[in-house]
Motif scaffolding. Structure first.
Motif, PDB file in Angstrom:
ATOM      1  N   GLU A  30     -10.928  -4.019  -2.818  1.00  0.00           N
ATOM      2  CA  GLU A  30     -10.126  -5.207  -2.523  1.00  0.00           C
ATOM      3  C   GLU A  30      -9.863  -5.333  -1.023  1.00  0.00           C
ATOM      4  N   GLU A  38       0.819  -1.213   0.000  1.00  0.00           N
ATOM      5  CA  GLU A  38       0.000   0.000   0.000  1.00  0.00           C
ATOM      6  C   GLU A  38       0.855   1.266   0.000  1.00  0.00           C
ATOM      7  N   ASP A  46       1.578   2.081  -3.783  1.00  0.00           N
ATOM      8  CA  ASP A  46       0.460   1.821  -4.688  1.00  0.00           C
ATOM      9  C   ASP A  46      -0.209   3.149  -5.045  1.00  0.00           C
ATOM     10  N   TYR A  87      -8.340   5.725   4.165  1.00  0.00           N
ATOM     11  CA  TYR A  87      -8.450   5.804   2.714  1.00  0.00           C
ATOM     12  C   TYR A  87      -9.128   7.122   2.314  1.00  0.00           C
ATOM     13  N   GLY A 132      -3.744   3.168  -4.018  1.00  0.00           N
ATOM     14  CA  GLY A 132      -3.962   2.824  -2.624  1.00  0.00           C
ATOM     15  C   GLY A 132      -4.186   4.044  -1.747  1.00  0.00           C
ATOM     16  N   GLU A 180      -8.693  -0.299  -4.917  1.00  0.00           N
ATOM     17  CA  GLU A 180      -7.925  -0.700  -3.732  1.00  0.00           C
ATOM     18  C   GLU A 180      -8.829  -0.826  -2.509  1.00  0.00           C
TER      19      GLU A 180
END
Length: 225
Positions: free
Chosen positions: A216, A63, A66, A202, A69, A213
């Motif tokens: 998931e 992460e 990413d 996030y 991410g 992301e």
């Protein structure tokens, strides 16, 4: 592109180019991306330049590297806080800064996303890891990497010996994760996912598509942040 030719000549890519589904990546991010970056990510894949500059990648193996991410959102949230509290002077509106890379010393590289609709004109900004300094480069990320690794420019915030050794790129391991389409995820209330994701750091838009992301991570229920 001249900058890509300069970079690949200076630092040959590790192998065969990737086939990244950029339409999906850009839809998940909610923004178009610079063409030079897409070529860079396709040619090199995820990894690190000179054991120092980690370019964020849609297939980042953790992460922390990413592009899709939580890291860009977390970094922007910290910039907002710094800007509001005056902790460190942020020379640009934090909303225009999109983290696209980091260094082993703790600096971050940003796209200055102005104009928003013309990503090929975005410039690069670098902030000091543990201080108030900033550095701005009037060019693309690929041109910036070629200039820094080739010793044509020196970033005062970076390690002084960055360009002393021959330029090299180390691919990240383990093997890449492939993105999956949203249709493969089981139906679930989007509000529940958004609340869960925000609580874990996030950056989730209030409406529209939920980033891949996040989807998931929700499926895995992996705690982040």
């Amino acid at each position: 592109m001249a900058a890509m030719t300069a970079l690949t000549t200076l630092c040959p890519p590790p192998g065969q180019a990737m086939d990244i589904h950029w339409a999906t990546v850009e839809a998940n991010l909610g923004t178009p991306l610079p063409q030079d970056y897409k070529q860079l990510a396709d040619r090199y894949g995820p990894g690190v330049f000179n054991d120092y500059v980690h370019v964020y990648h849609p297939h980042g193996v953790t992460e922390y590297v990413d592009l899709t991410g939580p890291m860009p959102g977390r970094i922007r949230a910290q910039l907002r806080k710094d800007h509001k509290q005056g902790t460190h002077p942020v020379p640009y509106d934090p909303e225009t800064l999109f983290a696209c890379a980091g260094t082993g010393n703790g600096e971050y590289l940003f796209w200055i996303t102005d104009p928003a609709g013309d990503p090929d004109r975005w410039r690069i900004a670098v902030n000091e890891a543990r201080g108030p300094g900033w550095f701005t480069y009037d060019g693309t990320l690929t041109a910036f990497l070629a200039a820094v690794l080739g010793g044509r420019i020196r970033v005062p915030l970076f390690a002084p010996d960055l360009a002393e050794a021959s330029a090299r790129f180390a691919p990240a391991r383990p093997a890449l994760r492939k993105p999956v389409p949203f249709s493969d995820a089981r139906p679930v209330d989007s509000g529940t996912i958004r609340s869960w994701a925000r609580a874990r750091g996030y950056d989730v838009p209030p409406r529209g598509r939920i980033p891949l992301e996040v989807r998931e991570a929700w499926e895995r229920r992996a705690p982040k942040g």
